[in-house]
Write a protein that holds these residues in place. Sequence first.
Motif, mmCIF file in Angstrom:
data_model
loop_
_atom_site.group_PDB
_atom_site.id
_atom_site.type_symbol
_atom_site.label_atom_id
_atom_site.label_comp_id
_atom_site.label_asym_id
_atom_site.label_seq_id
_atom_site.Cartn_x
_atom_site.Cartn_y
_atom_site.Cartn_z
ATOM 1 N N PHE A 71 0.863 -1.182 0.000
ATOM 2 C CA PHE A 71 0.000 0.000 0.000
ATOM 3 C C PHE A 71 0.896 1.226 0.000
ATOM 4 N N ARG A 72 0.632 2.173 -0.891
ATOM 5 C CA ARG A 72 1.486 3.354 -1.007
ATOM 6 C C ARG A 72 0.647 4.624 -0.993
ATOM 7 N N LEU A 73 0.997 5.552 -0.143
ATOM 8 C CA LEU A 73 0.415 6.882 -0.162
ATOM 9 C C LEU A 73 1.245 7.746 -1.098
ATOM 10 N N ASP A 74 0.598 8.697 -1.763
ATOM 11 C CA ASP A 74 1.329 9.582 -2.668
ATOM 12 C C ASP A 74 2.444 10.339 -1.948
ATOM 13 N N GLU A 75 2.200 10.707 -0.689
ATOM 14 C CA GLU A 75 3.232 11.427 0.066
ATOM 15 C C GLU A 75 4.483 10.569 0.247
ATOM 16 N N TRP A 76 4.291 9.295 0.493
ATOM 17 C CA TRP A 76 5.439 8.389 0.642
ATOM 18 C C TRP A 76 6.210 8.302 -0.661
ATOM 19 N N ASP A 77 5.460 8.121 -1.757
ATOM 20 C CA ASP A 77 6.131 7.979 -3.049
ATOM 21 C C ASP A 77 6.783 9.282 -3.484
ATOM 22 N N ALA A 78 6.182 10.417 -3.164
ATOM 23 C CA ALA A 78 6.802 11.702 -3.501
ATOM 24 C C ALA A 78 8.159 11.826 -2.806
ATOM 25 N N ARG A 79 8.262 11.287 -1.614
ATOM 26 C CA ARG A 79 9.501 11.364 -0.853
ATOM 27 C C ARG A 79 10.520 10.308 -1.287
ATOM 28 N N HIS A 80 10.064 9.067 -1.497
ATOM 29 C CA HIS A 80 10.992 7.958 -1.705
ATOM 30 C C HIS A 80 11.092 7.478 -3.155
ATOM 31 N N PHE A 81 10.027 7.614 -3.932
ATOM 32 C CA PHE A 81 9.996 7.139 -5.309
ATOM 33 C C PHE A 81 9.298 8.147 -6.223
ATOM 34 N N HIS A 83 9.776 9.258 -9.072
ATOM 35 C CA HIS A 83 9.714 8.936 -10.498
ATOM 36 C C HIS A 83 8.440 8.171 -10.881
ATOM 37 N N VAL A 84 7.716 7.595 -9.901
ATOM 38 C CA VAL A 84 6.497 6.852 -10.236
ATOM 39 C C VAL A 84 5.272 7.750 -10.298
ATOM 40 N N LEU A 85 5.390 8.988 -9.878
ATOM 41 C CA LEU A 85 4.255 9.929 -9.882
ATOM 42 C C LEU A 85 4.260 10.734 -11.173
ATOM 43 N N ASP A 86 3.074 11.165 -11.569
ATOM 44 C CA ASP A 86 2.943 12.021 -12.767
ATOM 45 C C ASP A 86 3.429 13.418 -12.492
#
Length: 86
Positions: A71-81, A83-86
Amino acid sequence: MAARITLDINSAGEFELWLNPEGRDLLVKELLALSETNEHFHLMPIPSDVEVSTRPYRSDDKLLEYGKVLFRLDEWDARHFPHVLD
């Protein structure tokens, strides 16, 4: 009947998820339980969060016996990954 979940890659290279009704209900239950504090579950043939079958439907299927749903929150991905966000 017991839950039955089979994960494979077929001969065309496509991912397939085979479920009986009990397997569907178990998978949906685990997916709905995902949250900020319960962010993953495991799929494996031994007793685990979600037990998967080791019996292929077809002889040329490549079984996937071990996996993890994250499960991934956008905030987590913005910080750690990012490149997966638009």
